[in-house]
Write an enzyme that holds these catalytic residues in place. Structure first.
Site, PDB file in Angstrom:
ATOM      1  N   GLU A   1      66.464  26.877  21.225  1.00  0.00           N
ATOM      2  CA  GLU A   1      66.372  25.478  21.644  1.00  0.00           C
ATOM      3  C   GLU A   1      67.665  24.963  22.281  1.00  0.00           C
ATOM      4  OE1 GLU A   1      65.021  23.424  18.109  1.00  0.00           O
ATOM      5  OE2 GLU A   1      62.928  23.883  18.591  1.00  0.00           O
TER       6      GLU A   1
ATOM      7  N   GLU B   1      58.809  20.474   9.790  1.00  0.00           N
ATOM      8  CA  GLU B   1      60.142  20.384  10.386  1.00  0.00           C
ATOM      9  C   GLU B   1      60.384  21.535  11.355  1.00  0.00           C
ATOM     10  OE1 GLU B   1      63.899  19.034  11.344  1.00  0.00           O
ATOM     11  OE2 GLU B   1      62.319  17.984  10.289  1.00  0.00           O
TER      12      GLU B   1
ATOM     13  N   TYR C   1      58.888  28.757  13.250  1.00  0.00           N
ATOM     14  CA  TYR C   1      59.605  29.703  14.085  1.00  0.00           C
ATOM     15  C   TYR C   1      59.064  31.099  13.843  1.00  0.00           C
ATOM     16  CZ  TYR C   1      63.275  32.612  16.073  1.00  0.00           C
ATOM     17  OH  TYR C   1      63.959  33.551  16.817  1.00  0.00           O
ATOM     18  N   VAL C   2      58.874  31.824  14.937  1.00  0.00           N
ATOM     19  CA  VAL C   2      58.457  33.224  14.886  1.00  0.00           C
ATOM     20  C   VAL C   2      59.448  34.026  15.709  1.00  0.00           C
ATOM     21  CG1 VAL C   2      56.651  34.881  15.493  1.00  0.00           C
ATOM     22  CG2 VAL C   2      56.022  32.622  14.589  1.00  0.00           C
TER      23      VAL C   2
ATOM     24  N   GLY D   1      49.783  36.576  16.478  1.00  0.00           N
ATOM     25  CA  GLY D   1      49.084  35.758  15.491  1.00  0.00           C
ATOM     26  C   GLY D   1      49.943  35.213  14.375  1.00  0.00           C
TER      27      GLY D   1
ATOM     28  N   GLY E   1      52.480  32.906  14.442  1.00  0.00           N
ATOM     29  CA  GLY E   1      52.612  31.459  14.512  1.00  0.00           C
ATOM     30  C   GLY E   1      51.331  30.766  14.083  1.00  0.00           C
TER      31      GLY E   1
ATOM     32  N   ASN F   1      59.508  22.622  25.994  1.00  0.00           N
ATOM     33  CA  ASN F   1      58.979  23.837  25.362  1.00  0.00           C
ATOM     34  C   ASN F   1      57.464  23.918  25.578  1.00  0.00           C
ATOM     35  OD1 ASN F   1      58.482  26.088  23.840  1.00  0.00           O
ATOM     36  ND2 ASN F   1      59.596  25.371  22.033  1.00  0.00           N
TER      37      ASN F   1
ATOM     38  N   TYR G   1      50.166  24.634  20.455  1.00  0.00           N
ATOM     39  CA  TYR G   1      49.718  23.611  19.510  1.00  0.00           C
ATOM     40  C   TYR G   1      48.453  22.911  20.001  1.00  0.00           C
ATOM     41  CZ  TYR G   1      54.335  24.173  17.342  1.00  0.00           C
ATOM     42  OH  TYR G   1      55.457  24.669  16.732  1.00  0.00           O
TER      43      TYR G   1
END
Length: 162
Positions: free
Chosen positions: A29, A86, A89-90, A98, A100, A127, A134
């Site tokens: 990030e 919060e 992360y993968v 799969g 995430g 992102n 999502y």
């Protein structure tokens, strides 16, 4: 061949691995300058007497593949608690297998089992891979809301301590 993941509640012995992944997330990030968490702090917040958050860890074999950290919040309008994610992360080697999805479903299950009114989280606006992921799972962006934050000296000043 699809990779299989086991998702389980994190344990104190996972703190070092979770902290390493938090640092990887900060690097992804481009926020490493803000990542000052220590293992002791993380252990206190996840497992201390007054723990403020919980974590799940995904493992592939014996290798930590990803994590999710979440905590309860409250919707005053609904009069019920919610669950706030919060971090999700993968690690790069485990993405697109799969992991995430498995982690997000596991946290959603926690929210549903605890009768939470909402399950919420944020993603950085740039992102797009995360946002697309999502949204494919049914999440809706709350475009009318803006995050506001007070930290450091501004927080102390607002609190009347400076």
């Amino acid at each position: 061949m699809p990779e299989s993941f086991t998702v389980r509640p994190a344990a104190r012995t996972d703190v070092a691995a979770i902290l390493a992944m938090i640092r990887e997330l900060a690097e992804y990030e481009q926020l490493t300058h803000l990542c000052t968490a220590t293992a002791a702090q993380l252990e206190q917040e996840l497992f201390g007497a007054d723990a403020t958050a919980e974590a799940l860890i995904a493992v592939s074999g014996d290798e930590p593949a990803g994590y999710a950290i979440y905590f309860h919040n409250l919707s005053t309008f609904l009069g019920r608690k919610g669950l706030y994610l919060e971090d999700l992360y993968v690690r790069p080697a485990h993405r697109h297998h799969g992991c995430g999805r498995t982690l997000l479903i596991a946290v959603a299950r926690v929210a549903a089992e605890r009768n939470c009114a909402r399950f919420e989280w944020m993603a950085l606006d740039w992102n797009t891979p995360a946002i697309d992921f999502y949204e494919k799972l049914g999440a809706a962006q709350m475009k009318e809301w803006r995050l506001l934050r007070v930290t450091g000296d501004a927080l102390r000043k607002l609190a009347g301590l400076r």
